[in-house]
Scaffold this motif. Structure first.
Motif, PDB file in Angstrom:
ATOM      1  N   THR A 230       0.832  -1.206   0.000  1.00 22.06           N
ATOM      2  CA  THR A 230       0.000   0.000   0.000  1.00 22.06           C
ATOM      3  C   THR A 230       0.865   1.254   0.000  1.00 22.06           C
ATOM      4  O   THR A 230       0.576   2.217  -0.715  1.00 22.06           O
ATOM      5  CB  THR A 230      -0.965   0.037   1.208  1.00 22.06           C
ATOM      6  N   PHE A 231       1.941   1.251   0.779  1.00 17.43           N
ATOM      7  CA  PHE A 231       2.819   2.420   0.812  1.00 17.43           C
ATOM      8  C   PHE A 231       3.575   2.577  -0.504  1.00 17.43           C
ATOM      9  O   PHE A 231       3.792   3.695  -0.973  1.00 17.43           O
ATOM     10  CB  PHE A 231       3.784   2.330   1.989  1.00 17.43           C
ATOM     11  N   THR A 232       3.959   1.464  -1.112  1.00 18.33           N
ATOM     12  CA  THR A 232       4.618   1.531  -2.424  1.00 18.33           C
ATOM     13  C   THR A 232       3.668   2.122  -3.459  1.00 18.33           C
ATOM     14  O   THR A 232       4.060   2.967  -4.279  1.00 18.33           O
ATOM     15  CB  THR A 232       5.066   0.124  -2.871  1.00 18.33           C
ATOM     16  N   ALA A 233       2.406   1.687  -3.409  1.00 19.68           N
ATOM     17  CA  ALA A 233       1.396   2.189  -4.359  1.00 19.68           C
ATOM     18  C   ALA A 233       1.160   3.680  -4.168  1.00 19.68           C
ATOM     19  O   ALA A 233       1.005   4.426  -5.145  1.00 19.68           O
ATOM     20  CB  ALA A 233       0.090   1.418  -4.191  1.00 19.68           C
ATOM     21  N   MET A 234       1.147   4.144  -2.917  1.00 15.12           N
ATOM     22  CA  MET A 234       0.924   5.570  -2.685  1.00 15.12           C
ATOM     23  C   MET A 234       2.149   6.381  -3.095  1.00 15.12           C
ATOM     24  O   MET A 234       2.021   7.481  -3.631  1.00 15.12           O
ATOM     25  CB  MET A 234       0.565   5.839  -1.223  1.00 15.12           C
ATOM     26  N   SER A 235       3.326   5.835  -2.864  1.00 14.82           N
ATOM     27  CA  SER A 235       4.549   6.526  -3.281  1.00 14.82           C
ATOM     28  C   SER A 235       4.554   6.762  -4.788  1.00 14.82           C
ATOM     29  O   SER A 235       5.015   7.804  -5.269  1.00 14.82           O
ATOM     30  CB  SER A 235       5.771   5.699  -2.874  1.00 14.82           C
ATOM     31  N   ALA A 236       3.998   5.803  -5.545  1.00 10.11           N
ATOM     32  CA  ALA A 236       3.932   5.918  -7.007  1.00 10.11           C
ATOM     33  C   ALA A 236       2.698   6.688  -7.474  1.00 10.11           C
ATOM     34  O   ALA A 236       2.451   6.816  -8.673  1.00 10.11           O
ATOM     35  CB  ALA A 236       3.924   4.525  -7.625  1.00 10.11           C
ATOM     36  N   ASN A 237       1.908   7.192  -6.495  1.00 10.01           N
ATOM     37  CA  ASN A 237       0.671   7.923  -6.777  1.00 10.01           C
ATOM     38  C   ASN A 237      -0.379   7.059  -7.474  1.00 10.01           C
ATOM     39  O   ASN A 237      -1.260   7.566  -8.165  1.00 10.01           O
ATOM     40  CB  ASN A 237       0.934   9.182  -7.602  1.00 10.01           C
ATOM     41  N   TYR A 238      -0.261   5.750  -7.276  1.00 10.90           N
ATOM     42  CA  TYR A 238      -1.275   4.831  -7.790  1.00 10.90           C
ATOM     43  C   TYR A 238      -2.544   4.952  -6.949  1.00 10.90           C
ATOM     44  O   TYR A 238      -3.656   4.798  -7.437  1.00 10.90           O
ATOM     45  CB  TYR A 238      -0.726   3.403  -7.771  1.00 10.90           C
TER      46      TYR A 238
END
Length: 320
Positions: free
Chosen positions: A186-194
């Motif tokens: 989830t944090f990776t997805a938010m970092s990528a603005n997904y």
């Protein structure tokens, strides 16, 4: 007196031999998710707190814990040195019937290592600086705000944001969710603005929050949390009466011999009584909550009943 000393020495030798046996056989803590989330953190905490056990971490993601549950219960029922991490989310899944006909009696509950709390976070460059601002934006146009959660509809991350939305006058079914596998994703997805928002856990935020990275808008605890998140207001402070504690602990297979089960229960009970563990727990972003063995089993059963009642309010329970 000498006899008592001899008995104590024999007991210590027996415990040491069991620990050595576990180490040589490769004691294992199974993480039922991908690396980087709170389940990972739970096993790593056990690993650090019990160095003599030489715990190795093994990752078995899938179905938000379902794959690990069914693998251990069906194929690895009696492994004497295999622990599996669980959380309140695991208990919620059981309460909703997401593990099929599985019940709390299908495994042996070993120890609760601490309690975590839910939180809501956005990117550091997000236009939203409070829970109220986020909810106003969702209320204006739910389709424009993607929310990353670990699991699907009915998961504990979904439940947290759904309860907040309901208090804000938003129909939870209108929310846009992206289902991911574990807090790390989830944090990776938010970092990528997904995704623009995360519904997750405070311990995960401790790992990822920092200047220029993540802004935590609210913690779902009774009062503000100490440490890294000390400046983050609770949801209650912002007008949303939602508290979501998340227990973290470990269980074992149902056919593990009593002697081995008691060995692990005893090891965790002794560990939790030390100041060293209290510091390790705090560093991991967890707070005091210590139960082992039968006491934990009773607590788990009651928690599943409570989750079941809550899930029924959203028509989330699968009947089998």
């Amino acid at each position: 007196m000498k006899r008592a000393i001899h008995l104590l020495a024999a007991a210590a030798l027996f415990a040491a031999s069991l620990a050595a046996s576990a180490a040589s056989a490769g004691a294992e803590c199974v993480v039922p998710s991908k690396p980087g989330g709170a389940m990972d953190l739970t096993c790593k905490l056990a690993q650090k707190a019990l160095p003599d056990a030489k715990l190795k971490l093994a990752y078995l993601p899938g179905g938000i814990g379902a794959v690990a549950w069914h693998t251990l219960v069906s194929q690895r029922r009696a492994e004497p040195d295999t622990l599996v991490a669980f959380s309140g989310g695991s208990l919620l899944n059981l309460a909703e019937g997401k593990f099929g006909k599985a019940t709390a009696d299908d495994v042996r509950w070993v120890a609760a290592l601490g309690v975590d709390y839910g939180m809501v976070a956005v990117r550091a460059d997000s236009p939203w600086h409070s829970l109220g601002e986020l909810m106003d934006a969702i209320k204006r146009d739910p389709q424009q705000v993607l929310i990353g959660v670990s699991g699907t509809i009915g998961s504990q991350d979904w439940m947290k944001i759904a309860l907040l939305a309901r208090q804000a006058g938003i129909e939870p079914r209108r929310l846009r969710f992206v289902a991911l596998e574990g807090g790390g994703e989830t944090f990776t997805a938010m970092s990528a603005n997904y995704v623009q928002v995360i519904s997750g856990d405070a311990s995960e935020a401790v790992l990822y929050a920092g200047p220029g990275k993540v802004r935590v808008l609210a913690v779902l605890s009774e009062r503000r949390l100490p440490g890294v998140l000390a400046a983050v207001p609770t949801a209650r402070e912002q007008g949303y009466d939602i508290v979501w504690p998340v227990i973290r602990g470990v269980w074992m297979g149902p056919d593990v011999p009593d002697a081995d089960y008691r060995r692990w229960v005893g090891a965790f009970a002794r560990m939790q009584a030390t100041q060293d563990f209290a510091q390790l727990r705090l560093t991991a972003g967890l707070y005091p909550f210590s139960l082992t063995g039968d006491a934990l089993k009773r607590w788990v059963k009651q928690a599943i009943m409570d989750y079941n009642r809550q899930a029924r309010e959203f028509n989330l329970v699968r009947e089998h």
